[in-house]
Scaffold this motif. Structure first.
Motif, mmCIF file in Angstrom:
data_model
loop_
_atom_site.group_PDB
_atom_site.id
_atom_site.type_symbol
_atom_site.label_atom_id
_atom_site.label_comp_id
_atom_site.label_asym_id
_atom_site.label_seq_id
_atom_site.Cartn_x
_atom_site.Cartn_y
_atom_site.Cartn_z
ATOM 1 N N ARG A 29 -0.234 1.106 3.038
ATOM 2 C CA ARG A 29 -1.411 0.979 3.737
ATOM 3 C C ARG A 29 -1.585 -0.779 4.092
ATOM 4 O O ARG A 29 -0.436 -1.182 4.241
ATOM 5 C CB ARG A 29 -2.620 1.424 2.331
ATOM 6 N N SER A 30 -2.334 -0.689 4.899
ATOM 7 C CA SER A 30 -2.881 -2.266 5.050
ATOM 8 C C SER A 30 -3.085 -2.827 4.087
ATOM 9 O O SER A 30 -3.353 -2.210 3.516
ATOM 10 C CB SER A 30 -3.826 -1.482 5.937
ATOM 11 N N LEU A 32 -5.316 -4.828 4.223
ATOM 12 C CA LEU A 32 -6.508 -5.014 4.688
ATOM 13 C C LEU A 32 -7.639 -4.020 3.996
ATOM 14 O O LEU A 32 -8.800 -4.156 3.246
ATOM 15 C CB LEU A 32 -7.465 -5.082 6.370
ATOM 16 N N SER A 33 -6.830 -2.381 3.615
ATOM 17 C CA SER A 33 -7.072 -1.770 2.083
ATOM 18 C C SER A 33 -7.456 -2.096 1.166
ATOM 19 O O SER A 33 -6.393 -2.683 0.519
ATOM 20 C CB SER A 33 -6.167 -0.458 2.308
ATOM 21 N N SER A 34 -8.636 -2.555 0.497
ATOM 22 C CA SER A 34 -9.128 -2.229 -0.845
ATOM 23 C C SER A 34 -9.895 -1.383 -1.417
ATOM 24 O O SER A 34 -10.184 -0.460 -0.736
ATOM 25 C CB SER A 34 -10.213 -3.397 -0.973
ATOM 26 N N ASP A 36 -12.672 -0.703 -2.210
ATOM 27 C CA ASP A 36 -14.069 -0.817 -1.931
ATOM 28 C C ASP A 36 -13.897 -0.467 -0.445
ATOM 29 O O ASP A 36 -15.220 -0.047 0.173
ATOM 30 C CB ASP A 36 -14.855 -1.552 -2.156
ATOM 31 N N SER A 37 -12.901 -0.476 0.592
ATOM 32 C CA SER A 37 -13.018 0.595 1.452
ATOM 33 C C SER A 37 -13.633 1.947 1.564
ATOM 34 O O SER A 37 -13.180 2.271 1.492
ATOM 35 C CB SER A 37 -11.556 0.043 2.233
ATOM 36 N N GLU A 38 -13.671 1.914 2.867
ATOM 37 C CA GLU A 38 -14.166 3.305 3.820
ATOM 38 C C GLU A 38 -13.386 4.186 3.546
ATOM 39 O O GLU A 38 -13.724 5.318 3.331
ATOM 40 C CB GLU A 38 -15.157 3.572 4.604
ATOM 41 N N ILE A 40 -9.093 4.411 3.457
ATOM 42 C CA ILE A 40 -7.578 4.185 3.525
ATOM 43 C C ILE A 40 -6.721 5.119 3.717
ATOM 44 O O ILE A 40 -6.505 5.968 3.657
ATOM 45 C CB ILE A 40 -7.519 3.669 1.869
ATOM 46 N N LYS A 57 -8.001 7.447 -0.458
ATOM 47 C CA LYS A 57 -8.840 7.304 -1.322
ATOM 48 C C LYS A 57 -9.099 8.830 -1.838
ATOM 49 O O LYS A 57 -9.380 9.051 -2.934
ATOM 50 C CB LYS A 57 -10.432 6.875 -0.917
ATOM 51 N N GLU A 94 -13.842 -7.147 12.711
ATOM 52 C CA GLU A 94 -13.877 -5.376 12.308
ATOM 53 C C GLU A 94 -13.096 -5.904 14.675
ATOM 54 O O GLU A 94 -11.758 -5.913 14.634
ATOM 55 C CB GLU A 94 -14.135 -4.492 13.137
#
Length: 121
Positions: A29-30, A32-34, A36-38, A40, A57, A94
């Motif tokens: 995955r990126s 930047l993904s966490s 709480d990301s909308e 993934i 997710k 973004e």
């Protein structure tokens, strides 16, 4: 054919020439993904060049499979801006990401299966 009982394929594999067994796939995955990301997006690459894509997710929702040619067309389209969102709809952060001003790299998914009792790949 060996004497071992052949593993039964899941229903989604039947008649799907792109289907690959993802049991031991290494999903990426990126960076930047966490959690709480909308959204993934996770991608797995197979030795034959096929790719699998899933919702990181909600991985139980299913997997899309792509031939090497389909994946190359997608990547070239993304690099060419074919899927970019108009900047007026993006936050400044973004927009910086979309313009390539923020370093992004692939990292292993925390959902990867652990092997032999060790850490996930």
């Amino acid at each position: 054919m060996s004497d071992e009982k052949k593993r039964e394929l899941p229903p989604e594999a039947m008649g799907n020439e792109k289907w690959h067994d993802t049991t031991d796939a290494v999903w990426m995955r990126s960076s930047l993904s966490s959690e709480d990301s909308e959204a993934i997006v996770e991608v797995a690459k197979f030795d034959d060049g096929f790719r699998a894509v899933r919702d990181g997710k909600n991985p139980e929702k299913g997997i899309l499979f792509f031939t090497p040619q389909e994946w190359e067309a997608f990547v070239l389209g993304a690099k060419d801006g074919e899927f970019d969102i108009p900047e007026e709809y993006l936050t400044e952060e973004e927009a910086r990401i979309q313009r390539g001003e923020v370093e992004v790299h692939a990292v292993p998914s925390p959902l990867n299966k652990k092997r032999d009792g060790g850490a996930a790949d």
